[in-house]
Write a protein that holds these residues in place. Structure first.
Motif, PDB file in Angstrom:
ATOM      1  N   GLU A 172      27.517  50.505  29.505  1.00  0.00           N
ATOM      2  CA  GLU A 172      27.339  49.119  29.034  1.00  0.00           C
ATOM      3  C   GLU A 172      27.539  48.096  30.143  1.00  0.00           C
ATOM      4  N   ASP A 173      28.368  48.441  31.133  1.00  0.00           N
ATOM      5  CA  ASP A 173      28.663  47.519  32.229  1.00  0.00           C
ATOM      6  C   ASP A 173      27.690  47.664  33.397  1.00  0.00           C
ATOM      7  N   GLY A 174      26.691  48.541  33.241  1.00  0.00           N
ATOM      8  CA  GLY A 174      25.723  48.747  34.304  1.00  0.00           C
ATOM      9  C   GLY A 174      26.177  49.711  35.378  1.00  0.00           C
ATOM     10  N   GLU A 175      27.340  50.343  35.179  1.00  0.00           N
ATOM     11  CA  GLU A 175      27.838  51.317  36.147  1.00  0.00           C
ATOM     12  C   GLU A 175      27.315  52.702  35.784  1.00  0.00           C
ATOM     13  N   GLU A 176      27.099  53.526  36.805  1.00  0.00           N
ATOM     14  CA  GLU A 176      26.616  54.873  36.554  1.00  0.00           C
ATOM     15  C   GLU A 176      27.718  55.724  35.943  1.00  0.00           C
TER      16      GLU A 176
END
Length: 117
Positions: A87-91
């Motif tokens: 959700e935070d755009g982290e892999e």
């Protein structure tokens, strides 16, 4: 009756990841892996898979992970590993046991079939 051996298998997985993350409290360790509102109905197998997905990070030894997963789940496993953005755009790395994945696809297909009626 539920398999009583599942208790030790789940505790072994919790111990493994908790010892790798000793600054976390037990509640934090579990909550990071599983949404709090889902934990009441969560099967131990799903908790183990969630812990692996959240805490495994860079998987360097696939065979060692396969051995641990097979021991923790109580049966030989084949799995797929994928990297997705959270959700935070982290892999994030996700481990999906193939049998479980096929089961979910069948359930989705059944649900889609119900909509057609």
């Amino acid at each position: 009756m539920r398999d009583p051996n599942r208790i030790n298998r789940a505790l072994e997985a919790l111990r493994y990841y908790w010892e790798k993350n000793p600054d976390l409290r037990l509640g934090q360790l579990i909550n990071n892996a599983v949404a709090a509102h889902k934990i009441y109905y969560l099967e131990e197998e799903d908790l183990i898979l969630a812990l692996v997905s959240i805490y495994e990070g860079e998987i360097e030894d696939i065979e060692e992970l396969r051995e641990r997963l097979s021991r923790w789940l109580g049966y030989p496993v084949e799995f797929e590993i994928s990297t997705q953005k959270d959700e935070d755009g982290e892999e994030a790395t996700w481990v999906q046991v193939k049998e479980k994945q096929e089961e979910q696809e069948e359930q989705k297909g059944d649900a889609d079939g119900d909509k057609d009626m």
